[in-house]
Design a protein around this motif. Structure first.
Motif, PDB file in Angstrom:
ATOM      1  N   GLY A 153       0.807  -1.221   0.000  1.00 39.19           N
ATOM      2  CA  GLY A 153       0.000   0.000   0.000  1.00 39.19           C
ATOM      3  C   GLY A 153       0.839   1.269   0.000  1.00 39.19           C
ATOM      4  N   ASP A 154       2.144   1.138  -0.201  1.00 40.03           N
ATOM      5  CA  ASP A 154       3.061   2.277  -0.164  1.00 40.03           C
ATOM      6  C   ASP A 154       3.529   2.549  -1.594  1.00 40.03           C
ATOM      7  OD1 ASP A 154       5.388   3.841  -0.075  1.00 40.03           O
ATOM      8  OD2 ASP A 154       5.965   3.072   1.884  1.00 40.03           O
ATOM      9  N   TRP A 155       3.311   3.787  -2.072  1.00 41.97           N
ATOM     10  CA  TRP A 155       3.611   4.077  -3.481  1.00 41.97           C
ATOM     11  C   TRP A 155       5.086   3.922  -3.803  1.00 41.97           C
ATOM     12  CZ3 TRP A 155       6.957   8.103  -3.758  1.00 41.97           C
ATOM     13  CH2 TRP A 155       6.978   8.975  -2.671  1.00 41.97           C
ATOM     14  N   GLU A 157       0.439   6.488  -9.767  1.00 41.26           N
ATOM     15  CA  GLU A 157       1.177   7.731 -10.015  1.00 41.26           C
ATOM     16  C   GLU A 157       2.682   7.476  -9.988  1.00 41.26           C
ATOM     17  OE1 GLU A 157       0.028  10.828 -10.541  1.00 41.26           O
ATOM     18  OE2 GLU A 157      -1.903  11.085  -9.535  1.00 41.26           O
ATOM     19  N   ALA A 158       3.130   6.692  -9.006  1.00 41.39           N
ATOM     20  CA  ALA A 158       4.562   6.434  -8.887  1.00 41.39           C
ATOM     21  C   ALA A 158       5.039   5.451  -9.944  1.00 41.39           C
ATOM     22  CB  ALA A 158       4.877   5.904  -7.489  1.00 41.39           C
ATOM     23  N   GLY A 159       4.176   4.517 -10.343  1.00 37.11           N
ATOM     24  CA  GLY A 159       4.581   3.495 -11.306  1.00 37.11           C
ATOM     25  C   GLY A 159       4.512   3.968 -12.750  1.00 37.11           C
ATOM     26  N   GLY A 160       3.628   4.938 -13.018  1.00 39.20           N
ATOM     27  CA  GLY A 160       3.421   5.393 -14.393  1.00 39.20           C
ATOM     28  C   GLY A 160       4.698   5.787 -15.121  1.00 39.20           C
ATOM     29  N   PRO A 161       5.521   6.680 -14.533  1.00 39.44           N
ATOM     30  CA  PRO A 161       6.760   7.076 -15.216  1.00 39.44           C
ATOM     31  C   PRO A 161       7.692   5.892 -15.482  1.00 39.44           C
ATOM     32  CG  PRO A 161       6.318   8.519 -13.350  1.00 39.44           C
ATOM     33  CD  PRO A 161       5.306   7.436 -13.290  1.00 39.44           C
ATOM     34  N   ILE A 162       7.686   4.907 -14.562  1.00 40.39           N
ATOM     35  CA  ILE A 162       8.561   3.743 -14.754  1.00 40.39           C
ATOM     36  C   ILE A 162       8.062   2.903 -15.919  1.00 40.39           C
ATOM     37  CG2 ILE A 162       9.383   1.611 -13.663  1.00 40.39           C
ATOM     38  CD1 ILE A 162       9.164   3.177 -10.989  1.00 40.39           C
ATOM     39  N   ALA A 163       6.732   2.740 -16.001  1.00 38.13           N
ATOM     40  CA  ALA A 163       6.161   1.992 -17.115  1.00 38.13           C
ATOM     41  C   ALA A 163       6.457   2.693 -18.427  1.00 38.13           C
ATOM     42  CB  ALA A 163       4.661   1.849 -16.922  1.00 38.13           C
ATOM     43  N   MET A 164       6.417   4.031 -18.396  1.00 38.58           N
ATOM     44  CA  MET A 164       6.664   4.782 -19.616  1.00 38.58           C
ATOM     45  C   MET A 164       8.118   4.626 -20.060  1.00 38.58           C
ATOM     46  SD  MET A 164       5.324   8.489 -20.694  1.00 38.58           S
ATOM     47  CE  MET A 164       6.437   9.738 -20.128  1.00 38.58           C
ATOM     48  N   SER A 165       9.054   4.755 -19.117  1.00 36.90           N
ATOM     49  CA  SER A 165      10.453   4.649 -19.548  1.00 36.90           C
ATOM     50  C   SER A 165      10.804   3.209 -19.914  1.00 36.90           C
ATOM     51  CB  SER A 165      11.400   5.195 -18.477  1.00 36.90           C
ATOM     52  OG  SER A 165      11.297   4.423 -17.313  1.00 36.90           O
ATOM     53  N   GLY A 166      10.089   2.235 -19.321  1.00 36.11           N
ATOM     54  CA  GLY A 166      10.345   0.843 -19.701  1.00 36.11           C
ATOM     55  C   GLY A 166       9.510   0.408 -20.894  1.00 36.11           C
ATOM     56  N   LYS A 167       8.663   1.322 -21.388  1.00 41.15           N
ATOM     57  CA  LYS A 167       7.797   1.058 -22.538  1.00 41.15           C
ATOM     58  C   LYS A 167       6.932  -0.192 -22.349  1.00 41.15           C
ATOM     59  CE  LYS A 167      10.681   3.289 -26.085  1.00 41.15           C
ATOM     60  NZ  LYS A 167      10.235   4.607 -25.637  1.00 41.15           N
ATOM     61  N   VAL A 168       6.339  -0.291 -21.153  1.00 38.96           N
ATOM     62  CA  VAL A 168       5.428  -1.399 -20.886  1.00 38.96           C
ATOM     63  C   VAL A 168       4.039  -0.823 -20.634  1.00 38.96           C
ATOM     64  CG1 VAL A 168       4.839  -3.239 -19.271  1.00 38.96           C
ATOM     65  CG2 VAL A 168       7.207  -2.908 -19.956  1.00 38.96           C
ATOM     66  N   PRO A 169       3.068  -1.182 -21.472  1.00 37.48           N
ATOM     67  CA  PRO A 169       1.723  -0.646 -21.269  1.00 37.48           C
ATOM     68  C   PRO A 169       1.141  -1.120 -19.941  1.00 37.48           C
ATOM     69  CG  PRO A 169       1.694  -2.380 -22.906  1.00 37.48           C
ATOM     70  CD  PRO A 169       3.130  -2.091 -22.619  1.00 37.48           C
ATOM     71  N   GLY A 198      -7.025  13.002 -14.038  1.00 31.84           N
ATOM     72  CA  GLY A 198      -5.920  13.310 -14.922  1.00 31.84           C
ATOM     73  C   GLY A 198      -4.729  12.383 -14.832  1.00 31.84           C
ATOM     74  N   LEU A 199      -4.931  11.245 -14.221  1.00 34.43           N
ATOM     75  CA  LEU A 199      -3.832  10.307 -13.994  1.00 34.43           C
ATOM     76  C   LEU A 199      -3.127   9.886 -15.286  1.00 34.43           C
ATOM     77  CD1 LEU A 199      -2.521   8.351 -11.812  1.00 34.43           C
ATOM     78  CD2 LEU A 199      -4.216   6.706 -12.513  1.00 34.43           C
ATOM     79  N   THR A 200      -3.902   9.626 -16.332  1.00 29.17           N
ATOM     80  CA  THR A 200      -3.326   9.039 -17.542  1.00 29.17           C
ATOM     81  C   THR A 200      -2.824  10.089 -18.529  1.00 29.17           C
ATOM     82  OG1 THR A 200      -5.557   8.962 -18.448  1.00 29.17           O
ATOM     83  CG2 THR A 200      -4.736   6.960 -17.419  1.00 29.17           C
ATOM     84  N   ALA A 248      -4.426  14.984  -0.510  1.00 28.48           N
ATOM     85  CA  ALA A 248      -4.555  13.538  -0.585  1.00 28.48           C
ATOM     86  C   ALA A 248      -4.275  12.999  -1.982  1.00 28.48           C
ATOM     87  CB  ALA A 248      -5.955  13.131  -0.148  1.00 28.48           C
ATOM     88  N   VAL A 249      -4.218  13.899  -2.970  1.00 27.50           N
ATOM     89  CA  VAL A 249      -3.937  13.444  -4.334  1.00 27.50           C
ATOM     90  C   VAL A 249      -2.431  13.274  -4.537  1.00 27.50           C
ATOM     91  CG1 VAL A 249      -4.218  14.018  -6.783  1.00 27.50           C
ATOM     92  CG2 VAL A 249      -6.014  14.577  -5.151  1.00 27.50           C
ATOM     93  N   GLY A 250      -1.648  13.979  -3.761  1.00 27.12           N
ATOM     94  CA  GLY A 250      -0.202  13.889  -3.902  1.00 27.12           C
ATOM     95  C   GLY A 250       0.317  14.956  -4.841  1.00 27.12           C
ATOM     96  N   LEU A 251       1.628  15.066  -4.889  1.00 30.89           N
ATOM     97  CA  LEU A 251       2.274  16.089  -5.712  1.00 30.89           C
ATOM     98  C   LEU A 251       2.893  15.413  -6.927  1.00 30.89           C
ATOM     99  CD1 LEU A 251       2.871  19.137  -5.601  1.00 30.89           C
ATOM    100  CD2 LEU A 251       5.041  18.579  -4.517  1.00 30.89           C
ATOM    101  N   ARG A 252       2.418  15.840  -8.102  1.00 30.18           N
ATOM    102  CA  ARG A 252       2.861  15.215  -9.346  1.00 30.18           C
ATOM    103  C   ARG A 252       3.885  16.068 -10.071  1.00 30.18           C
ATOM    104  NH1 ARG A 252      -2.827  14.430 -12.154  1.00 30.18           N
ATOM    105  NH2 ARG A 252      -3.637  12.916 -10.702  1.00 30.18           N
ATOM    106  N   GLY A 253       4.541  15.448 -11.028  1.00 32.11           N
ATOM    107  CA  GLY A 253       5.333  16.205 -11.982  1.00 32.11           C
ATOM    108  C   GLY A 253       6.628  16.790 -11.453  1.00 32.11           C
TER     109      GLY A 253
END
Lengths: 290, 389, 293
Positions: B98-100, B129-141, B151-153, C113-118
């Motif tokens: 449960g920890d990002w 949110e934390a995993g998204g950039p890693i997936a992007m740089s690893g090019k894994v959908p 706005g997550l995606t 609670a949304v966190g800080l992005r970017g």
């Protein structure tokens, strides 16, 4: 509304107080913060729930059995994780306690699964209403049982032989041992009694909120510890007072200041109290001997 | 003396790193052999790896494990029916506690060590949110079955999701409650996390335009006692309470409100969808109305198939997380069928999903990787969910 | 040479080395138990991230800004709570940590609670290595100086230290300030590595994790903290192989490790044998290092 919130706070606080008693008793004897206490509380709730729902045991017997089994678990944890470290630094024992807490929590998760279990209330729900306050039957029962247990504990410590031994051990271990007190036995009994109280709190919270989960010990465990320190760790009446005050502070903070900052308010009150009473509300401030 | 100690410390640190490298590279060397095994289901069968990231331990474990179960059923089905000819799917799940920040480790491990081709996850918005950039740089959908943060995606072509948008469901519900059901005075009780806050904001905005919001109170994840908030709300005398949170808390809120003599209509969002709501809440949740993407009472064969399998395998009723994860995995399989099984092909396939007939309704993925879905409105009647709209 | 996964673990090991050694200064050397180290980390993390995003400071500037702000709060919490002893201090730091987390959870500027992005990804392995070496170097210089001996004196016996003319209050505040400074530095590196921060990761469990690293490595020993940090960062990743049993094993490992080496992997004391008649390797009066019986 104020009176109603006060009652809400008292009910919440009395469960904190029961958990805090387990911490404070252990601390009073061996100065260890028993981090696994929250998990004992969870275990007690599970045993109670299981006996009532699966084995259809009457509630009173389930309640007592939960206390007995939890005290066995408490003694086992003491034997395996704390006793070997008794001659080491207190911080080493603290880390061992944290390890035991993580272990027990995840054991419960593996065995019972993550979904909350329902703890059916053994009492027919009834609400007593006056013009000022409403209070449910469960809440009254929780308050009554909590106070009975606290009175029982005070009797045990003040009036019985083992209680006398406990007080002597807390004061000076070496002198107590020279007087023929079996220190190991006293520690075992302390863990047993503290764990039984934790389990009682677990079962009561279980019937109050009707759920039992493997993670339920985490926050109450922390709050119980905070309550014990607030009252003055090592002091039995302090733990009761600390628990009740913490419960009331939390409820009042949420009601009158901001529910978003509820826990922050409770902790701020704790820090402020400690600044004025550095050894908790009833704690003895021990001047270091030169 | 001092030098000697330093030497041992350096040796130990290097030893640890070395052990880590050798210890973790083992699976890498064995996987190609797996793929080449002649006795596979189809000669020269390809193994395509599907990763899953979510909280399998800790306070949010119940959601993560539901997601894993749901996705597992979809993967097993695809393998049994040989849906993608010549391809066996392998499912690997990793815990985040449960920890990002630990979710970031899980993403990295799946992408770099297991070389997964696609990821279903993560569960909590902060994890995604934390995993998204890693997936992007690893090019894994990556397709999240439950991360609803606004706005997550956006700005990440490798990130998709399959869940109802918080804004859409909360504003639709507020409109429904006011226009169709005629409620005028609302109170809001929300979890102080990304999910609860987004729902609260959207509901409050729409409800304030149409009617009145008399009280807004917060609670924390895994709270059990809601009496102080409910007592405050009771004084404002609302007609309905919108609970922006998950089923365990919602059931306890309804229960405690009833005990306190606060008899109002309860509204909620897709977080309500679980049999646990009725198990804990019993009579108190009777009549609660909420938005959802999934309804297990749906007669359609796909829904019944999923519900039956879930009961059989895991001995419980599926919740919203499991259903959305099943669909997310089905969507991944659909993408593989249409475009191919390499990461890049899966990504292209995911981006083009239109009107996919899932168990959580018809699903389309828009240009930002977000989903467009139908919002159902359900009601608890006699202890079961009934569809209102 | 390394895949991105190892690189990530090594970066996290580096950040945790900064966290553990700086906590060791407070807890291991000065003898003040702190269960709120994650709060200083989160202050550094948020301050550095916001300095980059809102003030447009360069990476080094925002790291320094974050560390300074954390140090400021370290002194701020240090001044009033120094009256407190032992467990009361520990609980006050824990309370402070929770307050900081809840404030970050509700503030608008931190994303709540949304966190800080970017947050831009500026942290590289080189930055982390340089920062870790700098931390170890500075802490070592401090400990080998007069200040270091004063800190140890405070740990061993406050009354005796006072009577020798050591201003114990000053040195305790100093330890908190310096410890918080480096914790803030670690936090800044953390937020600029993950590009995202959320208060969830800075709860009391993270503070406990830091404490475990220090105790496991050996209290009052910088090298011990380095090993403790490396071990407790790597072990959970190793244990991913054990799937569902991972956390179970982790708990068991903590218990076993303390049982095998209760004084930590490298003890801070020169003599490791407990002489007969003594109950503990620690001869001082510090409550936490003293044996329980």
């Amino acid at each position: 509304m104020f009176l109603q919130q006060l009652i809400n706070g008292l009910v919440l606080g009395s469960t904190y107080a029961l958990i805090a008693l387990g911490y404070t008793m252990v601390y009073g004897i061996i100065e260890l913060i028993n981090f696994a206490h929250g998990e004992i509380y969870m275990f007690g709730a599970f045993v109670g729930m299981y006996l009532v729902t699966v084995f259809k045991v009457p509630f009173v017997i389930a309640f007592l059995l939960a206390m007995v089994l939890a005290s066995l678990l408490g003694v086992t944890v003491e034997f395996l994780a704390y006793r070997p470290l008794r001659r080491s630094s207190r911080l080493a024992a603290l880390i061992s306690a944290i390890g035991a807490s993580i272990f027990l929590q995840n054991l419960a998760l593996l065995v019972m699964g993550p979904r909350p279990y329902t703890f059916p209330s053994p009492f027919t729900p009834k609400v007593y209403k006056t013009s000022l306050v409403t209070i449910s039957r469960v809440e009254i029962i929780i308050l009554v049982i909590s106070f009975l247990l606290m009175i029982g504990l005070t009797f045990l410590i003040q009036k019985t032989k083992i209680g006398k031994a406990m007080r002597a051990t807390a004061q000076d271990k070496d002198a107590a041992s020279l007087m023929g007190i079996n220190i190991d036995l006293v520690i075992t009994v302390t863990f047993a009694v503290g764990s039984a109280l934790g389990a009682a709190a677990g079962v009561m919270v279980g019937i109050y909120f009707r759920t039992v989960t493997p993670m339920m010990g985490l926050m109450p465990g922390l709050k119980g510890f905070v309550a014990a320190v607030l009252g003055g760790i090592g002091s039995i009446p302090g733990a009761m007072l600390g628990g009740l005050l913490l419960g009331i502070a939390e409820v009042m903070g949420a009601a009158y200041i901001s529910s978003q900052y509820r826990d922050a308010i409770a902790f701020a009150i704790l820090i402020i109290v400690l600044l004025f009473k550095p050894a908790g509300l009833i704690g003895r401030f021990m001047q270091e001997k030169v | 003396m001092y030098r000697k100690k330093f030497f041992w410390v350096t040796l130990l640190v290097f030893g640890l790193i070395l052990a880590m490298v050798t210890g973790c590279t083992q699976p890498e060397t064995t996987t190609p052999q797996d793929g080449d095994e002649p006795d596979g289901p189809v000669a020269g069968a390809d193994v395509v790896k599907v990763g899953m990231v979510g909280p399998l331990t800790g306070g949010a474990a119940t959601y993560g494990i539901s997601v894993r179960n749901g996705a597992q059923i979809a993967i097993d089905e695809a393998n049994e029916n040989e849906e993608i000819p010549g391809v066996t799917l392998e499912f690997i799940s990793e815990d985040t506690e449960g920890d990002w920040s630990k979710a970031a480790n899980a993403f990295s491990k799946l992408i770099e060590q297991n070389k997964v081709d696609v990821i279903v996850g993560a569960v909590l918005s902060s994890e995604t949110e934390a995993g998204g950039p890693i997936a992007m740089s690893g090019k894994v959908p990556t397709i999240s079955p439950s991360s609803t943060a606004t706005g997550l995606t956006i700005g990440n072509p490798y990130l998709f999701r399959n869940c109802l948008s918080d804004e859409v469901q909360a504003s639709q519900l507020a409109e429904y409650a006011n226009v169709e059901l005629g409620f005028e005075k609302f109170a809001i009780l929300y979890t102080n996390n990304d999910y609860g806050v987004a729902l609260k904001d959207a509901f409050e905005e729409t409800a304030k335009e149409l009617a009145e919001v008399v009280a807004v109170e917060a609670f924390m994840d895994n709270d059990e006692n809601f009496k102080p908030q409910l007592t405050s709300i009771q004084r404002k005398d609302p007609e309905a309470i919108f609970v922006a949170g998950y089923y365990t808390e919602a059931a306890k809120i309804a229960q405690q409100a009833l005990e306190q003599g606060l008899e109002v209509q309860f509204f909620g969002a897709d977080g309500f969808y679980s049999p646990v709501l009725m198990e804990i809440g019993q009579d108190a949740v009777e009549g609660a109305i909420f938005t959802a993407g999934f309804h297990s009472g749906d007669e359609s064969p796909v829904v019944q198939n999923f519900v039956n399998k879930y009961r059989q395998l895991f001995n419980e009723e599926p919740d919203m997380f499991a259903a959305q994860a099943y669909d997310a995995a089905r969507i991944v399989i659909e993408a593989m069928k249409s475009k191919g099984t390499s990461s890049e092909q899966i990504r292209e396939g995911l981006a083009e999903i239109k009107d996919f007939p899932g168990i959580t309704g018809n699903t389309s993925i828009d240009e930002e990787g977000d989903t467009l879905k139908d919002v159902l409105i359900l009601k608890v009647e006699d202890g079961v969910f009934q569809r209102l709209r | 040479m390394f895949s991105a996964y190892y690189l990530q673990i090594i970066i996290l090991v580096g950040i945790n080395i900064i966290m553990a050694t700086s906590l060791n200064l407070i807890t291991g050397f000065t003898g003040q138990l702190s269960i709120g180290h994650a709060a200083f980390m989160s202050i550094g993390a948020y301050a550095a991230a916001l300095a980059t995003l809102k003030l447009g400071l360069p990476f080094f500037g925002s790291l320094f800004f974050g560390a300074l702000l954390a140090a400021f709060f370290g002194v701020l919490i240090g001044v009033p709570t120094l009256k407190l002893k032992g467990d009361y201090l520990a609980i006050a730091t824990l309370g402070f940590g929770e307050i900081v987390r809840i404030v970050f959870l509700n503030l608008k500027i931190t994303g709540g609670a949304v966190g800080l992005r970017g947050v831009p990804k500026n942290t590289t392995i080189l930055w982390v290595i340089v920062a870790a070496i700098l931390t170890i170097f500075v802490l070592n210089r401090i400990l080998k100086s007069r200040v270091g001996r004063a800190l140890v004196a405070v740990r061993e016996d406050e009354t005796a230290a006072e009577s020798m003319g050591i201003n114990t209050t000053y040195y305790k505040i100093l330890a908190f300030g310096v410890g918080a400074f480096f914790a803030g530095l670690g936090g800044g590196l953390f937020s600029h590595y993950f590009q995202y921060i959320h208060p969830n990761s800075f709860g009391f469990l993270r503070s406990i994790e830091h404490l475990c690293m220090v105790v496991l490595g050996g209290l009052g020993n910088i090298w011990g903290s380095i090993i403790g940090a490396a071990a407790l960062t790597a072990i959970p990743e190793f244990l991913r192989a054990s799937a569902d049993y991972r956390q179970l094993f982790y708990g068991a490992i903590l218990v076993l490790m303390m049982r095998i080496r209760p004084e930590g992997i490298i003890s801070g004391k020169k003599s490791r044998k407990i002489p007969p008649g003594k109950t503990s390797a620690w001869r001082g009066k510090n409550k936490f290092l003293k044996a329980t019986r």
